[in-house]
Design a protein around this motif. Sequence first.
Motif, PDB file in Angstrom:
ATOM      1  N   ASP A 110      36.675  50.876 -10.827  1.00  0.00           N
ATOM      2  CA  ASP A 110      35.568  51.700 -11.296  1.00  0.00           C
ATOM      3  C   ASP A 110      35.799  52.244 -12.706  1.00  0.00           C
ATOM      4  O   ASP A 110      35.059  53.114 -13.163  1.00  0.00           O
ATOM      5  N   GLU A 111      36.815  51.730 -13.399  1.00  0.00           N
ATOM      6  CA  GLU A 111      37.070  52.131 -14.782  1.00  0.00           C
ATOM      7  C   GLU A 111      36.473  51.080 -15.729  1.00  0.00           C
ATOM      8  O   GLU A 111      36.922  49.927 -15.764  1.00  0.00           O
ATOM      9  N   PRO A 112      35.429  51.419 -16.501  1.00  0.00           N
ATOM     10  CA  PRO A 112      34.720  50.428 -17.311  1.00  0.00           C
ATOM     11  C   PRO A 112      35.569  49.787 -18.396  1.00  0.00           C
ATOM     12  O   PRO A 112      35.350  48.621 -18.747  1.00  0.00           O
ATOM     13  N   THR A 113      36.550  50.513 -18.953  1.00  0.00           N
ATOM     14  CA  THR A 113      37.371  49.934 -20.015  1.00  0.00           C
ATOM     15  C   THR A 113      38.179  48.751 -19.494  1.00  0.00           C
ATOM     16  O   THR A 113      38.259  47.697 -20.131  1.00  0.00           O
ATOM     17  N   LEU A 114      38.782  48.924 -18.329  1.00  0.00           N
ATOM     18  CA  LEU A 114      39.573  47.843 -17.742  1.00  0.00           C
ATOM     19  C   LEU A 114      38.702  46.651 -17.373  1.00  0.00           C
ATOM     20  O   LEU A 114      39.014  45.506 -17.707  1.00  0.00           O
ATOM     21  N   VAL A 115      37.628  46.929 -16.671  1.00  0.00           N
ATOM     22  CA  VAL A 115      36.778  45.850 -16.172  1.00  0.00           C
ATOM     23  C   VAL A 115      36.115  45.102 -17.329  1.00  0.00           C
ATOM     24  O   VAL A 115      35.986  43.871 -17.307  1.00  0.00           O
ATOM     25  N   SER A 116      35.697  45.826 -18.353  1.00  0.00           N
ATOM     26  CA  SER A 116      35.033  45.169 -19.483  1.00  0.00           C
ATOM     27  C   SER A 116      35.984  44.236 -20.213  1.00  0.00           C
ATOM     28  O   SER A 116      35.596  43.137 -20.624  1.00  0.00           O
ATOM     29  N   VAL A 155      31.471  40.722 -27.886  1.00  0.00           N
ATOM     30  CA  VAL A 155      32.623  41.627 -27.885  1.00  0.00           C
ATOM     31  C   VAL A 155      32.269  43.018 -28.412  1.00  0.00           C
ATOM     32  O   VAL A 155      32.533  44.023 -27.727  1.00  0.00           O
ATOM     33  N   PRO A 156      31.676  43.183 -29.610  1.00  0.00           N
ATOM     34  CA  PRO A 156      31.340  44.551 -30.062  1.00  0.00           C
ATOM     35  C   PRO A 156      30.253  45.205 -29.213  1.00  0.00           C
ATOM     36  O   PRO A 156      30.277  46.426 -29.016  1.00  0.00           O
ATOM     37  N   LEU A 157      29.317  44.408 -28.685  1.00  0.00           N
ATOM     38  CA  LEU A 157      28.295  44.977 -27.807  1.00  0.00           C
ATOM     39  C   LEU A 157      28.934  45.531 -26.539  1.00  0.00           C
ATOM     40  O   LEU A 157      28.569  46.616 -26.062  1.00  0.00           O
ATOM     41  N   ASN A 158      29.895  44.802 -26.003  1.00  0.00           N
ATOM     42  CA  ASN A 158      30.604  45.250 -24.819  1.00  0.00           C
ATOM     43  C   ASN A 158      31.397  46.520 -25.117  1.00  0.00           C
ATOM     44  O   ASN A 158      31.431  47.458 -24.304  1.00  0.00           O
ATOM     45  N   PHE A 159      32.026  46.579 -26.288  1.00  0.00           N
ATOM     46  CA  PHE A 159      32.802  47.758 -26.664  1.00  0.00           C
ATOM     47  C   PHE A 159      31.905  48.992 -26.762  1.00  0.00           C
ATOM     48  O   PHE A 159      32.251  50.070 -26.272  1.00  0.00           O
ATOM     49  N   MET A 160      30.743  48.834 -27.396  1.00  0.00           N
ATOM     50  CA  MET A 160      29.837  49.971 -27.536  1.00  0.00           C
ATOM     51  C   MET A 160      29.330  50.449 -26.176  1.00  0.00           C
ATOM     52  O   MET A 160      29.186  51.656 -25.937  1.00  0.00           O
ATOM     53  N   VAL A 162      30.955  50.298 -23.371  1.00  0.00           N
ATOM     54  CA  VAL A 162      32.056  51.014 -22.719  1.00  0.00           C
ATOM     55  C   VAL A 162      32.196  52.414 -23.287  1.00  0.00           C
ATOM     56  O   VAL A 162      32.411  53.390 -22.562  1.00  0.00           O
ATOM     57  N   ARG A 163      32.060  52.552 -24.604  1.00  0.00           N
ATOM     58  CA  ARG A 163      32.197  53.865 -25.226  1.00  0.00           C
ATOM     59  C   ARG A 163      31.102  54.829 -24.774  1.00  0.00           C
ATOM     60  O   ARG A 163      31.281  56.044 -24.802  1.00  0.00           O
ATOM     61  N   MET A 164      29.966  54.274 -24.341  1.00  0.00           N
ATOM     62  CA  MET A 164      28.869  55.109 -23.874  1.00  0.00           C
ATOM     63  C   MET A 164      28.987  55.442 -22.390  1.00  0.00           C
ATOM     64  O   MET A 164      28.202  56.230 -21.859  1.00  0.00           O
ATOM     65  N   ALA A 165      29.958  54.829 -21.717  1.00  0.00           N
ATOM     66  CA  ALA A 165      30.112  55.057 -20.282  1.00  0.00           C
ATOM     67  C   ALA A 165      30.595  56.478 -20.017  1.00  0.00           C
ATOM     68  O   ALA A 165      31.261  57.104 -20.841  1.00  0.00           O
ATOM     69  N   GLN A 166      30.309  56.987 -18.824  1.00  0.00           N
ATOM     70  CA  GLN A 166      30.652  58.360 -18.475  1.00  0.00           C
ATOM     71  C   GLN A 166      32.079  58.491 -17.937  1.00  0.00           C
ATOM     72  O   GLN A 166      32.680  59.538 -18.031  1.00  0.00           O
ATOM     73  N   SER A 167      32.593  57.399 -17.354  1.00  0.00           N
ATOM     74  CA  SER A 167      33.921  57.485 -16.745  1.00  0.00           C
ATOM     75  C   SER A 167      34.984  57.714 -17.811  1.00  0.00           C
ATOM     76  O   SER A 167      34.999  57.061 -18.846  1.00  0.00           O
ATOM     77  N   LEU A 168      35.905  58.642 -17.542  1.00  0.00           N
ATOM     78  CA  LEU A 168      36.979  58.940 -18.479  1.00  0.00           C
ATOM     79  C   LEU A 168      38.335  58.757 -17.809  1.00  0.00           C
ATOM     80  O   LEU A 168      39.302  59.424 -18.151  1.00  0.00           O
ATOM     81  N   VAL A 169      38.414  57.860 -16.828  1.00  0.00           N
ATOM     82  CA  VAL A 169      39.693  57.607 -16.168  1.00  0.00           C
ATOM     83  C   VAL A 169      40.683  57.021 -17.163  1.00  0.00           C
ATOM     84  O   VAL A 169      41.824  57.450 -17.280  1.00  0.00           O
ATOM     85  N   HIS A 170      40.227  56.012 -17.919  1.00  0.00           N
ATOM     86  CA  HIS A 170      41.074  55.408 -18.943  1.00  0.00           C
ATOM     87  C   HIS A 170      41.169  56.376 -20.121  1.00  0.00           C
ATOM     88  O   HIS A 170      40.160  56.934 -20.541  1.00  0.00           O
ATOM     89  N   PRO A 171      42.374  56.611 -20.669  1.00  0.00           N
ATOM     90  CA  PRO A 171      42.510  57.582 -21.770  1.00  0.00           C
ATOM     91  C   PRO A 171      41.711  57.182 -22.993  1.00  0.00           C
ATOM     92  O   PRO A 171      41.699  56.024 -23.387  1.00  0.00           O
ATOM     93  N   ARG A 172      41.009  58.157 -23.581  1.00  0.00           N
ATOM     94  CA  ARG A 172      40.281  57.956 -24.827  1.00  0.00           C
ATOM     95  C   ARG A 172      41.143  58.519 -25.951  1.00  0.00           C
ATOM     96  O   ARG A 172      41.351  59.725 -26.039  1.00  0.00           O
ATOM     97  N   VAL A 173      41.635  57.637 -26.811  1.00  0.00           N
ATOM     98  CA  VAL A 173      42.604  58.042 -27.815  1.00  0.00           C
ATOM     99  C   VAL A 173      41.938  58.645 -29.044  1.00  0.00           C
ATOM    100  O   VAL A 173      42.413  59.609 -29.620  1.00  0.00           O
ATOM    101  N   PHE A 174      40.813  58.079 -29.459  1.00  0.00           N
ATOM    102  CA  PHE A 174      40.186  58.495 -30.696  1.00  0.00           C
ATOM    103  C   PHE A 174      38.906  59.283 -30.412  1.00  0.00           C
ATOM    104  O   PHE A 174      38.208  59.039 -29.451  1.00  0.00           O
ATOM    105  N   ALA A 175      38.603  60.205 -31.296  1.00  0.00           N
ATOM    106  CA  ALA A 175      37.352  60.960 -31.259  1.00  0.00           C
ATOM    107  C   ALA A 175      37.155  61.679 -29.932  1.00  0.00           C
ATOM    108  O   ALA A 175      36.086  61.683 -29.359  1.00  0.00           O
TER     109      ALA A 175
END
Length: 241
Positions: A110-116, A155-160, A162-175
């Motif tokens: 359920d962590e979008p960063t990993l799955v994406s 790839v950049p569309l997928n990244f954007m 993920v950044r808009m996702a609500q889950s914060l399980v994966h650490p957000r390093v920047f901003a």
Amino acid sequence: MYGKGLRPLSIATIVGIAAALSLVFFYAPLDADQGFIQKIFYLHVPLAITALIGFIVGGVFAIAHLRSGNRKWDAYSYVSIHMSVIFGVAVLVTGSIWAKASWGHWWVWDEPTLVSFLIVFLMYATYYPFRYAIEDPERQARYASVFAVTAGAFVPLNFMAVRMAQSLVHPRVFATANGGLPGSMMFTFLVCLAATALLWGTLVKLELTAKSTSGQLKRLRRALDAPAPGGGSSRIAPEVG
């Protein structure tokens, strides 16, 4: 031609990796929550960023091939994607180790960063069977370039997304709300990122040099009317002129 500059690039990569490891183990402080295991971050995240940028670079080379028809750009695209897939394997392995140590699970679905990232990796893993299934070299290069451009745009569309996702399980390093990494950790991270990018560039150049040398040997054999062992040319990887 492709081997020119390989030695200084290799030396710079060795120096960069040595500096990065020294900073990771002797300069960057231990994380207050995760302790020593957090240091895998300095390997995992640079590998992920380099792999994703490498996929985009492969798409840029593919555009150059479609515009010019020069097979050199197809070879550049192929090698860029090939090396990024290898880095992607390392990302998944180091990410699983970090997840097990931090969360107690090898994977969190359920962590979008990993799955994406897994989705992107699996998408590019299909690049090889898609390419190998086409026998005609010209059609193979053209269709592979179309695939690389399409996947590279994803790839950049997928990244954007993920950044808009609500889950914060994966650490957000920047901003982040807390300002991201402290100065010593950020400096160490940037050095690790530069060293990883140098490693990617060196390996890409090394593979291009090897393919160029192989292509020259094949042309010499044909010029001497001596067929290559096994007969014919390889459908698997593009020949570098």
